[in-house]
Scaffold this active site. Sequence first.
Site, PDB file in Angstrom:
ATOM      1  N   ARG A  46       0.854  -1.204   0.000  1.00  0.00           N
ATOM      2  CA  ARG A  46       0.000   0.000   0.000  1.00  0.00           C
ATOM      3  C   ARG A  46       0.888   1.251   0.000  1.00  0.00           C
ATOM      4  O   ARG A  46       0.585   2.241  -0.640  1.00  0.00           O
ATOM      5  CB  ARG A  46      -0.950  -0.004   1.211  1.00  0.00           C
ATOM      6  CG  ARG A  46      -1.699   1.300   1.364  1.00  0.00           C
ATOM      7  CD  ARG A  46      -2.967   1.210   2.200  1.00  0.00           C
ATOM      8  NE  ARG A  46      -2.899   0.367   3.350  1.00  0.00           N
ATOM      9  CZ  ARG A  46      -2.267   0.662   4.497  1.00  0.00           C
ATOM     10  NH1 ARG A  46      -1.655   1.816   4.645  1.00  0.00           N
ATOM     11  NH2 ARG A  46      -2.273  -0.201   5.488  1.00  0.00           N
ATOM     12  N   TYR A  98     -17.085  17.256 -13.599  1.00  0.00           N
ATOM     13  CA  TYR A  98     -17.553  15.871 -13.752  1.00  0.00           C
ATOM     14  C   TYR A  98     -18.591  15.558 -12.662  1.00  0.00           C
ATOM     15  O   TYR A  98     -18.381  15.877 -11.484  1.00  0.00           O
ATOM     16  CB  TYR A  98     -16.337  14.930 -13.669  1.00  0.00           C
ATOM     17  CG  TYR A  98     -16.714  13.488 -13.474  1.00  0.00           C
ATOM     18  CD1 TYR A  98     -17.444  12.817 -14.443  1.00  0.00           C
ATOM     19  CD2 TYR A  98     -16.364  12.804 -12.310  1.00  0.00           C
ATOM     20  CE1 TYR A  98     -17.824  11.487 -14.263  1.00  0.00           C
ATOM     21  CE2 TYR A  98     -16.730  11.479 -12.124  1.00  0.00           C
ATOM     22  CZ  TYR A  98     -17.466  10.838 -13.103  1.00  0.00           C
ATOM     23  OH  TYR A  98     -17.839   9.535 -12.912  1.00  0.00           O
ATOM     24  N   ASP A 170      -8.358  19.037 -13.292  1.00  0.00           N
ATOM     25  CA  ASP A 170      -8.641  17.703 -13.818  1.00  0.00           C
ATOM     26  C   ASP A 170      -8.274  17.734 -15.303  1.00  0.00           C
ATOM     27  O   ASP A 170      -8.922  18.396 -16.105  1.00  0.00           O
ATOM     28  CB  ASP A 170     -10.134  17.391 -13.609  1.00  0.00           C
ATOM     29  CG  ASP A 170     -10.506  15.985 -14.058  1.00  0.00           C
ATOM     30  OD1 ASP A 170      -9.873  15.473 -14.995  1.00  0.00           O
ATOM     31  OD2 ASP A 170     -11.451  15.419 -13.491  1.00  0.00           O
ATOM     32  N   LYS A 195      -9.434   6.813 -18.699  1.00  0.00           N
ATOM     33  CA  LYS A 195      -9.786   7.350 -20.004  1.00  0.00           C
ATOM     34  C   LYS A 195      -8.577   7.268 -20.952  1.00  0.00           C
ATOM     35  O   LYS A 195      -8.067   6.202 -21.190  1.00  0.00           O
ATOM     36  CB  LYS A 195     -10.321   8.772 -19.828  1.00  0.00           C
ATOM     37  CG  LYS A 195     -11.405   8.884 -18.732  1.00  0.00           C
ATOM     38  CD  LYS A 195     -12.594   8.041 -19.056  1.00  0.00           C
ATOM     39  CE  LYS A 195     -13.780   8.097 -18.101  1.00  0.00           C
ATOM     40  NZ  LYS A 195     -13.631   8.350 -16.719  1.00  0.00           N
TER      41      LYS A 195
HETATM   42  C1  LIG Z   1     -13.276  14.406 -16.219  1.00  0.00           C
HETATM   43  C2  LIG Z   1     -13.411  13.246 -15.299  1.00  0.00           C
HETATM   44  N1  LIG Z   1     -12.807  13.305 -14.102  1.00  0.00           N
HETATM   45  C3  LIG Z   1     -12.891  12.271 -13.216  1.00  0.00           C
HETATM   46  C4  LIG Z   1     -13.618  11.143 -13.516  1.00  0.00           C
HETATM   47  C5  LIG Z   1     -13.686  10.014 -12.505  1.00  0.00           C
HETATM   48  O1  LIG Z   1     -12.842   8.982 -12.897  1.00  0.00           O
HETATM   49  P1  LIG Z   1     -13.088   7.421 -12.594  1.00  0.00           P
HETATM   50  O2  LIG Z   1     -14.338   7.037 -13.306  1.00  0.00           O
HETATM   51  O3  LIG Z   1     -11.856   6.782 -13.121  1.00  0.00           O
HETATM   52  O4  LIG Z   1     -13.241   7.284 -11.122  1.00  0.00           O
HETATM   53  C6  LIG Z   1     -14.240  11.028 -14.756  1.00  0.00           C
HETATM   54  C7  LIG Z   1     -15.006   9.814 -15.091  1.00  0.00           C
HETATM   55  O5  LIG Z   1     -15.772   9.786 -16.038  1.00  0.00           O
HETATM   56  C8  LIG Z   1     -14.136  12.115 -15.662  1.00  0.00           C
HETATM   57  O6  LIG Z   1     -14.736  12.076 -16.872  1.00  0.00           O
END
Ligand SMILES: Cc1ncc(COP(=O)(O)O)c(C=O)c1O
Length: 378
Positions: A46, A98, A170, A195
């Site tokens: 971890r 998001y 992000d 992604k």
């Molecule tokens: C822009 C963005 N940030 C964060 C996330 C969250 O990521 P995760 O689904 O890998 O937890 C997503 C998921 O769709 C996203 O599109």
Amino acid sequence: MKFATELIHGLDPIDAQHGSVSHPIYLSSTFAQRSIDSFGRYDYARSGNPTREALEEAIAGLEKGAVGLAFASGIAATASTLLLFRPGDHLVVCEDVYGGTFRLLTTLFKGWGLEATFVDATDNDAIAAAIRPETRALYLETPSNPLIKITDLSTAVALAKEHGILTIVDNTFMTPYLQRPLELGCDIVVHSGTKFLNGHSDVICGFAVAKDAELGQRLRFIQNAFGAVLGPQDCWLVLRGLKTLKVRMEEHQASARKIVAWLSEQKEVQRVYYPGLPDHPGYDIHNRQASGPGGVLSFELASYDTTKRLLEGVKLAAFAVSLGGVESILSYPAKMSHAAMPPAEREARGIKDTLVRLSVGLEDPDDLIADMARFLNV
Ligand SMILES: Cc1ncc(COP(=O)(O)O)c(C=O)c1O
């Protein structure tokens, strides 16, 4: 090294002992120690695992940060980053963040005492007006999801520095290939590595990268204390995915441009959101801070019927949540990424029931166009 070379050769030595060109997967939860006085580099997985560390160094290098950390999901990366703050602290967050981040902030962290004000982050005055004495950070996404709004990162950073607060971005949609917020003065980049970074729709993972070492060590402490780490097999898949990031992004983007040009001419398409369109309000800003528009676009259709027909009928794009995979993905933000947002909030942010988001995959764009054409203008 240029970016493409760094993707392949950024980590050295890959395996000094045997020369393998692919990283070994260390499936060990613990590491035997030799001395009672000083432990080795790894003790418990971890806290650190060599496969994860290889991936963490890779993402730190690509984002030009001091410390990179891999988490079990993008939202785990965001949640762990938010643990830098304390009850009573306040954040200014872009309004079409998001949906999962919105849910995290408005439920779990709100209950814990971290406040957030959501603003149209394309409006610098709105950001400035939302900053309070207890504000600790700006939390931004550019391009935002799903309305592809562009925030001027340099201006946001200047504002944040003036108030002595952090800027967190992000960077999921752009990846460090197209945009590197830390080079623009931001403090932390977070990613849904699920992604484009992994790129093959077969891993859920996330990253946080800190620009400076001190902040990075605080995040590292949280990563270990909170424990939402990425397992070594998934780390290996992402390491493999990363090697093709440049070629994938170039192809996603070239196809997206072609599809955007076609969509813009369809009479059932009322509006296309894509930062590569010269009439996009954020076009100039985006071009200043990123080297390309990327592979994600959204569009609004003329009616709910057409929206339903397209989403349910298209064969070559999966009708699914997520983005950034080799396969095209058509999503319906109102019921997918932003389902966690109350309908009134969603409507207020312009996320209509006729809005569709397309993550352009690596299929031939002509085939994608022909597939979608069957459901438009019929
Ligand atoms: C822009 C963005 N940030 C964060 C996330 C969250 O990521 P995760 O689904 O890998 O937890 C997503 C998921 O769709 C996203 O599109």
